[in-house]
Design a protein around this motif. Structure first.
Motif, short mmCIF file in Angstrom:
data_model
loop_
_atom_site.label_atom_id
_atom_site.label_comp_id
_atom_site.label_asym_id
_atom_site.label_seq_id
_atom_site.Cartn_x
_atom_site.Cartn_y
_atom_site.Cartn_z
N UNK A 113 0.83 -1.20 0.00
CA UNK A 113 0.00 0.00 0.00
C UNK A 113 0.86 1.25 0.00
N UNK A 114 1.95 1.23 0.75
CA UNK A 114 2.86 2.37 0.79
C UNK A 114 3.52 2.65 -0.54
N UNK A 115 3.88 1.59 -1.26
CA UNK A 115 4.51 1.76 -2.57
C UNK A 115 3.52 2.40 -3.55
N UNK A 116 2.28 1.94 -3.56
CA UNK A 116 1.29 2.53 -4.46
C UNK A 116 1.01 3.99 -4.08
N UNK A 117 0.90 4.28 -2.79
CA UNK A 117 0.69 5.66 -2.35
C UNK A 117 1.86 6.54 -2.76
N UNK A 118 3.08 6.02 -2.59
CA UNK A 118 4.28 6.78 -2.97
C UNK A 118 4.30 7.04 -4.47
N UNK A 119 3.96 6.03 -5.26
CA UNK A 119 3.95 6.21 -6.72
C UNK A 119 2.93 7.27 -7.13
N UNK A 120 1.74 7.22 -6.51
CA UNK A 120 0.69 8.17 -6.86
C UNK A 120 1.10 9.60 -6.48
N UNK A 121 1.55 9.78 -5.26
CA UNK A 121 1.94 11.12 -4.81
C UNK A 121 3.15 11.61 -5.60
N UNK A 122 4.09 10.72 -5.90
CA UNK A 122 5.25 11.11 -6.71
C UNK A 122 4.81 11.55 -8.10
N UNK A 123 3.83 10.86 -8.66
CA UNK A 123 3.29 11.26 -9.96
C UNK A 123 2.67 12.64 -9.92
N UNK A 124 1.92 12.93 -8.86
CA UNK A 124 1.31 14.24 -8.70
C UNK A 124 2.40 15.32 -8.59
#
Length: 122
Positions: free
Chosen positions: A7-18
């Protein structure tokens, strides 16, 4: 532990994309680049949701009930917060909250609620 990492990896990828889009993309960016970015963000969100569904289906009844309760409470808290923020921004000079923060906010509240409920069940 593995689940929190996923879950942390997906959250990190999403926020990094933003943050990356805010830094590198501009209104003059060509439409195909914007479309590719939107596609990548949609894939990240879909994979994030899909991984949660897979994890949820593997749980026993007690843990699944705990997850459903955590989801219900966290969605309620998030809607409450976002609605009050919207009313406050309508009536005051408080800025609007960008919609792109709904998924990370909900995930963060969900993680906190799940942690508290897990402790309460022990």
């Amino acid at each position: 532990m593995k689940r929190s990492l996923i879950e942390g990896v997906f959250a990190f990828m999403f926020v990094s994309g933003i943050l990356g889009a805010d830094r590198f993309l501009e209104p003059t960016t060509p439409a195909p680049v914007i479309a590719a970015f939107l596609l990548v963000m949609a894939l990240i969100l879909t994979a994030w949701f899909g991984s949660y569904v897979i994890i949820l289906r593997r749980l026993d009844e007690l843990m699944r009930a705990l997850e459903v309760q955590s989801l219900a409470i966290s969605c309620g808290i998030t809607m409450w917060f976002l609605t009050l923020w919207g009313v406050a921004s309508f009536l005051t000079l408080l800025p609007d909250l960008p919609l792109i923060f709904i998924a990370p906010l909900t995930a963060g509240v969900y993680g906190a609620v799940r942690f508290v409920l897990a402790i309460a069940y022990r």
